[in-house]
Design an enzyme around this catalytic site. Sequence first.
Site, short mmCIF file in Angstrom:
data_model
loop_
_atom_site.label_atom_id
_atom_site.label_comp_id
_atom_site.label_asym_id
_atom_site.label_seq_id
_atom_site.Cartn_x
_atom_site.Cartn_y
_atom_site.Cartn_z
N ASN A 108 -7.17 -6.77 -9.99
CA ASN A 108 -7.91 -6.71 -8.97
C ASN A 108 -6.37 -7.20 -8.16
O ASN A 108 -6.20 -6.77 -7.02
CB ASN A 108 -8.71 -7.26 -8.89
CG ASN A 108 -9.34 -7.39 -7.67
OD1 ASN A 108 -9.65 -6.11 -7.02
ND2 ASN A 108 -9.44 -8.11 -5.68
N SER A 160 -7.51 2.84 -5.96
CA SER A 160 -8.09 3.40 -4.51
C SER A 160 -8.11 5.01 -4.55
O SER A 160 -7.58 5.38 -5.34
CB SER A 160 -6.89 2.81 -3.97
OG SER A 160 -7.42 3.33 -1.95
N TYR A 174 1.35 2.41 -1.63
CA TYR A 174 0.57 2.45 -2.04
C TYR A 174 -0.06 4.15 -2.87
O TYR A 174 -0.86 3.07 -3.81
CB TYR A 174 -0.54 1.93 -0.75
CG TYR A 174 -2.01 1.71 -1.01
CD1 TYR A 174 -2.15 0.28 -1.58
CD2 TYR A 174 -2.48 2.44 -0.66
CE1 TYR A 174 -2.57 -0.41 -1.78
CE2 TYR A 174 -4.25 1.10 -0.91
CZ TYR A 174 -4.38 0.93 -1.74
OH TYR A 174 -5.46 0.07 -1.91
N ALA A 175 -0.46 4.67 -2.11
CA ALA A 175 -1.13 6.00 -2.68
C ALA A 175 -0.23 6.47 -3.75
O ALA A 175 -0.70 6.62 -4.78
CB ALA A 175 -0.95 6.91 -1.59
N LYS A 178 -0.88 3.84 -7.39
CA LYS A 178 -2.39 3.68 -6.89
C LYS A 178 -3.02 4.79 -7.88
O LYS A 178 -4.19 4.29 -8.50
CB LYS A 178 -4.01 3.64 -6.31
CG LYS A 178 -3.52 2.06 -4.97
CD LYS A 178 -4.75 1.30 -6.34
CE LYS A 178 -4.51 -0.21 -5.28
NZ LYS A 178 -4.74 -0.95 -5.87
#
Length: 289
Positions: A108, A160, A174-175, A178
């Site tokens: 997580n 995400s 980040y994208a 993920k």
Amino acid sequence: MAHRETYASYPDLKGQIALVLGAGQSGDPTSKFWGNGAAISKVLSTSGATVIACDVNLEAARLTASRIQADGGICEPVQADATSLADIKRAVNQIIQKHDRIDILVNNVGGTKTGDPATMSEEAWDSQIRFNLKTVFLGCNAVLPIMEKQGSGSIINNASIAGMRYLGKPQVAYASAKAAVIHFSSITGIMYAGKGIRVNSVAPGMVYTPLLEKLGNSESAEEREIHKKITDHNVPQGSMGDAFDVANCVAFLASGASRYITGQNLVVDGGLIGSTGTGGQPQKRASRL
């Protein structure tokens, strides 16, 4: 926003050992809201699992454990830096020495930094990949051999919807990380499908957490504006989710109720990923949280 807690319950999780990496939470420690890792730990414990709440910040892990213990759940705090394989293996070895097994692993750890491909620094890119993707690999690297020896186990990786489509925010690292988590979970799930181990991911959408609450209560106009932009959303169901929406899906994927599911990505977003556009006028929010 009003607060609600709804727990899924899976009796077959009773007595199982669950390691949750990133089980602490950011924001106000006295908040009535829960972070994703804390809520996941809570829901698993509600079904009778023994939860090992692991966080780089031991006090944050202890806070999660104390909230769960206060309700009669079993939760043990452990400190480890999820970006360090040596640190994770140290924590895992402690768990094995005490409990002799790990049935559930939840990766997580994660967080976002803004930046586009032309302006983001190399250091920021590397940090985001390490924090959001490498931690998933390291958790699996440390625990998969144990689960393989057991002949069973369930791993759930937190991704995400940012890894599935552009959300109107400059968060390219980040994208990308993920998106890689989703694919990593898929191929790893297939690779270990014949060994009694299932690997899946969850992809949360707009989730109200203590960190977001802190931004809304901030004395900084800039932080309050960030809160406003996030909460003025286009979720088709009309409201943001909360950490327990994510946690309930994790518990499902950890349980025998999902025994025939592996290598999949479960989207938890109130319909946002299937709607049109990323901006525009927000829908009216229902009083759901």
